[in-house]
Scaffold this active site. Structure first.
Site, PDB file in Angstrom:
ATOM      1  CG  ASP A 179      -0.275   0.008   2.534  1.00  0.00           C
ATOM      2  OD1 ASP A 179       0.694  -0.757   2.701  1.00  0.00           O
ATOM      3  OD2 ASP A 179      -0.706   0.768   3.430  1.00  0.00           O
TER       4      ASP A 179
ATOM      5  CD  GLU B 138       4.118   1.125   7.032  1.00  0.00           C
ATOM      6  OE1 GLU B 138       4.862   1.496   7.952  1.00  0.00           O
ATOM      7  OE2 GLU B 138       3.775   1.884   6.084  1.00  0.00           O
TER       8      GLU B 138
END
Length: 378
Positions: A70, A135
């Protein structure tokens, strides 16, 4: 400029607009690619978050290469020199969202693993790639949940190499051997709304809040220690008022954060803030958000392998640091694993025109391969 396997994979990942928590198919592609080298892929989806554990081997010790697919939103597209999800080569750099944080690292990890397996198909122990799509977001359903699952299954990680962009000015000049703890809070102080001309009929919460914050900001929490800087208290947001200049508001609130060393833990900081609150603003309430306790990896085989890899490839010795923000390593370290972070230069992460030196991608891949080799072969 020739396209190396690491650069080609980094470009392929950047093209996927995987803004948190959307993985955009990155993990499936990585799993398919590693399957050709004998890695068994396990997907772990928790709510809207995708996690991938691709492991080769069943015995210990287990070395995990940890990363995230991500990325943060690109921001105003018009301010980018080239589209954020169109990987672009310019002046020796690869541009694109995630180039440095951290699709470049993931590409380097995968190509390092491919070369390692080709050269050492009968390696000792096990090696795994662990990837999340959570994250950059709340980090609730990512590595935190994966580690809970592994713990329930009795699976233990011995070494964890995190690909976060640790370098400051040149590749490998800094590696993280720990991180500070992070504790945030939103404090609301209640008063009595009224007219500013009649303060005796009101109680101004802004005054109480500012006195409370001033005392917390002036407190010397600790002096730090050999590995950690002093604990820091910072206020990030203050909200109060109705918009009128003649109204005392009924409440005021502030958002703050502690970045703290191993001299403190969550409970000691919470107790300290609550004590100041009771003293200065009895009618207050704090909502706490804890991101993780501090951790420190002591000298051992992983740190030795990382130092050796940086010295061999980049010809300089890295600084061992605990600076920076938080990383998913904070969810792995409490299990007893050695955790070290090594990745690209972090100067442009989360910014417009994020970029990484193309030459650094191949160098980083070579560093990763050397680390894996030293731990599982040498």
């Amino acid at each position: 400029m020739s396209t190396s396997p690491t650069l080609a994979l980094a470009c392929e990942l950047i093209r996927r607009a995987s803004v948190t928590p959307d993985d955009a198919g990155c993990q499936a592609h990585l799993a398919d690619r590693l399957a050709t080298r004998g890695f068994r892929a396990e997907t772990m989806r928790f709510d809207d978050v995708d996690n991938l554990l691709a492991r080769r081997g069943t015995e210990g010790p287990l070395l995990v290469l940890l990363g995230h697919t991500d990325v943060v939103p690109p921001g105003p597209l018009a301010e980018w020199t080239s589209p954020p999800f169109e990987p672009t080569l310019r002046d020796g750099y690869l541009y694109g969202r995630g180039a440095a944080d951290m699709k470049g690292s993931i590409a380097a990890m995968v190509t390092a693993l491919e070369r390692f397996i080709d050269r050492h198909p009968e390696h000792d122990g096990s090696v795994a790639l662990l990837i999340t799509s959570d994250e950059e977001g709340p980090s609730v359903n990512g590595i935190r949940r994966v580690m809970e699952t592994l713990g329930q299954r009795g699976e233990r990680i011995d070494w964890c190499l995190v690909g976060e962009p640790s370098s400051a000015d040149r590749l490998g000049d800094t590696v993280r051997i720990g991180r500070r703890g992070s504790l945030s809070g939103t404090i609301v102080v209640r008063g009595i709304q009224g007219h500013v001309a009649y303060p005796h009929l009101a109680r101004n919460p802004v005054h109480d809040l500012t006195r409370l914050l001033a005392k917390l900001a002036d407190t010397v929490w600790d002096e730090g220690n050999e590995h950690f800087p002093p604990t820091s208290f910072q206020v990030s947001n203050i909200t109060a008022g109705t918009g009128a200049d003649n109204v005392i508001p009924g409440h005021a609130e502030a958002v703050f954060n502690f970045r703290y060393s191993t001299r403190h833990d969550r409970d000691s900081l919470v107790a300290a803030v609550e004590a100041v609150g009771r003293e200065i603003a009895p009618d207050h309430h704090v909502e706490w958000r804890h991101s993780g306790e501090p951790f420190l990896t002591r000298p051992g085989r992983l740190i030795d392998a990382v130092i050796d890899a940086v010295e061999s490839v980049a010809d300089h010795r890295p600084e061992l640091s605990t600076g920076g923000g938080t990383s998913d390593g904070r969810f792995v370290a409490p299990t007893g694993a050695e955790v070290v972070e090594l990745g690209p230069v972090n100067a442009t992460i989360h910014s417009i025109d994020e970029r990484v030196l193309v030459a650094d991608l191949d160098c980083l891949s070579e560093m990763y391969e050397r680390i894996v080799t030293q731990l599982l072969i040498d």
